[in-house]
Design a protein around this motif. Structure first.
Motif, short mmCIF file in Angstrom:
data_model
loop_
_atom_site.label_atom_id
_atom_site.label_comp_id
_atom_site.label_asym_id
_atom_site.label_seq_id
_atom_site.Cartn_x
_atom_site.Cartn_y
_atom_site.Cartn_z
N ASP A 81 33.74 39.47 38.62
CA ASP A 81 33.24 38.41 37.74
C ASP A 81 31.91 38.83 37.12
OD1 ASP A 81 31.26 37.92 39.61
OD2 ASP A 81 32.10 36.04 40.29
N LEU A 82 31.33 37.98 36.32
CA LEU A 82 30.10 38.32 35.59
C LEU A 82 28.85 38.31 36.47
CD1 LEU A 82 30.75 36.29 32.32
CD2 LEU A 82 31.01 38.75 32.68
N PHE A 83 28.95 37.80 37.68
CA PHE A 83 27.78 37.64 38.53
C PHE A 83 27.78 38.59 39.72
CE2 PHE A 83 28.79 33.56 36.53
CZ PHE A 83 27.67 33.44 35.73
N GLY A 84 28.60 39.63 39.69
CA GLY A 84 28.63 40.61 40.76
C GLY A 84 29.60 40.28 41.88
N GLY A 85 30.32 39.19 41.77
CA GLY A 85 31.32 38.81 42.76
C GLY A 85 32.71 39.22 42.32
N TRP A 86 33.70 38.67 43.00
CA TRP A 86 35.10 39.00 42.72
C TRP A 86 35.93 37.74 42.65
CZ3 TRP A 86 36.84 43.86 41.67
CH2 TRP A 86 35.89 44.88 41.82
N GLU A 87 36.93 37.74 41.78
CA GLU A 87 37.86 36.61 41.62
C GLU A 87 39.27 37.06 42.01
OE1 GLU A 87 36.58 33.90 37.91
OE2 GLU A 87 37.45 35.84 37.40
N LEU A 88 39.93 36.25 42.82
CA LEU A 88 41.34 36.45 43.12
C LEU A 88 42.09 35.33 42.42
CD1 LEU A 88 43.71 37.80 44.53
CD2 LEU A 88 43.21 36.40 46.55
N LEU A 89 42.92 35.69 41.44
CA LEU A 89 43.72 34.72 40.70
C LEU A 89 45.14 34.76 41.23
CD1 LEU A 89 42.49 35.59 37.12
CD2 LEU A 89 41.64 33.79 38.61
N LEU A 113 32.21 37.12 47.38
CA LEU A 113 30.97 37.82 47.09
C LEU A 113 31.11 39.34 47.24
CD1 LEU A 113 28.42 35.45 48.85
CD2 LEU A 113 28.94 35.64 46.41
N GLU A 114 31.95 39.77 48.18
CA GLU A 114 32.09 41.19 48.47
C GLU A 114 33.47 41.70 48.07
OE1 GLU A 114 29.60 43.03 49.64
OE2 GLU A 114 28.32 41.25 49.72
N GLN A 115 33.51 42.93 47.56
CA GLN A 115 34.77 43.52 47.14
C GLN A 115 35.72 43.72 48.32
OE1 GLN A 115 34.47 47.36 45.25
NE2 GLN A 115 36.60 47.32 44.60
N ASP A 116 35.21 44.12 49.47
CA ASP A 116 36.06 44.34 50.63
C ASP A 116 36.74 43.05 51.08
OD1 ASP A 116 35.36 47.00 50.62
OD2 ASP A 116 33.79 46.76 52.14
N GLU A 117 36.00 41.95 51.04
CA GLU A 117 36.54 40.65 51.41
C GLU A 117 37.63 40.22 50.41
OE1 GLU A 117 34.80 36.16 52.28
OE2 GLU A 117 33.52 37.66 51.37
N ALA A 118 37.38 40.45 49.14
CA ALA A 118 38.35 40.10 48.10
C ALA A 118 39.61 40.96 48.22
CB ALA A 118 37.72 40.27 46.72
N ARG A 119 39.42 42.24 48.48
CA ARG A 119 40.58 43.15 48.64
C ARG A 119 41.42 42.75 49.85
NH1 ARG A 119 42.59 48.25 46.75
NH2 ARG A 119 44.50 48.42 47.93
N ALA A 120 40.76 42.36 50.94
CA ALA A 120 41.49 41.92 52.13
C ALA A 120 42.29 40.65 51.84
CB ALA A 120 40.52 41.68 53.29
N ALA A 121 41.73 39.72 51.08
CA ALA A 121 42.44 38.49 50.70
C ALA A 121 43.63 38.82 49.80
CB ALA A 121 41.49 37.53 50.00
N PHE A 122 43.46 39.75 48.87
CA PHE A 122 44.55 40.18 47.99
C PHE A 122 45.69 40.77 48.82
CE2 PHE A 122 46.75 43.42 45.57
CZ PHE A 122 46.98 42.82 44.33
N ASP A 123 45.35 41.69 49.72
CA ASP A 123 46.37 42.34 50.55
C ASP A 123 47.08 41.32 51.45
OD1 ASP A 123 45.76 44.78 49.43
OD2 ASP A 123 44.44 45.40 51.08
N LYS A 124 46.33 40.40 52.01
CA LYS A 124 46.91 39.39 52.90
C LYS A 124 47.88 38.48 52.13
CE LYS A 124 45.66 35.72 56.11
NZ LYS A 124 44.57 34.96 56.70
N ALA A 125 47.49 38.05 50.92
CA ALA A 125 48.35 37.20 50.10
C ALA A 125 49.62 37.93 49.71
CB ALA A 125 47.59 36.72 48.87
N ARG A 126 49.48 39.19 49.28
CA ARG A 126 50.65 39.98 48.89
C ARG A 126 51.60 40.20 50.06
NH1 ARG A 126 48.75 45.37 48.10
NH2 ARG A 126 49.10 45.37 50.33
N ASP A 127 51.06 40.57 51.21
CA ASP A 127 51.89 40.84 52.38
C ASP A 127 52.58 39.58 52.89
OD1 ASP A 127 51.06 43.45 52.13
OD2 ASP A 127 49.62 43.36 53.78
N ALA A 128 51.90 38.43 52.81
CA ALA A 128 52.51 37.17 53.25
C ALA A 128 53.72 36.83 52.39
CB ALA A 128 51.49 36.04 53.20
N GLU A 129 53.62 37.03 51.08
CA GLU A 129 54.74 36.72 50.19
C GLU A 129 55.87 37.74 50.34
OE1 GLU A 129 54.99 33.87 48.78
OE2 GLU A 129 52.93 33.34 49.31
N LEU A 130 55.55 38.99 50.58
CA LEU A 130 56.59 39.98 50.84
C LEU A 130 57.36 39.60 52.11
CD1 LEU A 130 54.71 43.30 49.98
CD2 LEU A 130 56.59 42.24 48.70
#
Length: 79
Positions: A25-33, A51-68
């Protein structure tokens, strides 16, 4: 980074889909849509902020894996 997942159609209903997109995002954070719905129909968009890229990436991976695990198939994805 994005992923497009699709669940097979049941009966006469259109297949369901899930689109995950991870963006800075524009403020140095990350958005998961998360966009969900039926192909050709209405969809719902949810936005989660991290706020952190690692936290956002973990949420992305968790959401993807749950739907798979729920029976969705990965149609398109990038890292």
């Amino acid at each position: 980074m994005h992923a497009f997942l699709q669940h097979p159609a049941t009966g006469t209903e259109a297949p369901r889909f899930l689109r995950l997109t991870l963006l800075p995002d524009l403020f140095g954070g990350w958005e998961l849509l998360r966009e969900t719905g039926r192909i050709g129909g209405r969809s719902q968009l949810r936005r989660e902020l991290y706020l952190e890229q690692d936290e956002a990436r973990a949420a992305f991976d968790k959401a993807r894996d749950a739907e798979l695990h729920r029976g969705f198939a990965l149609v398109e994805g990038s890292t």
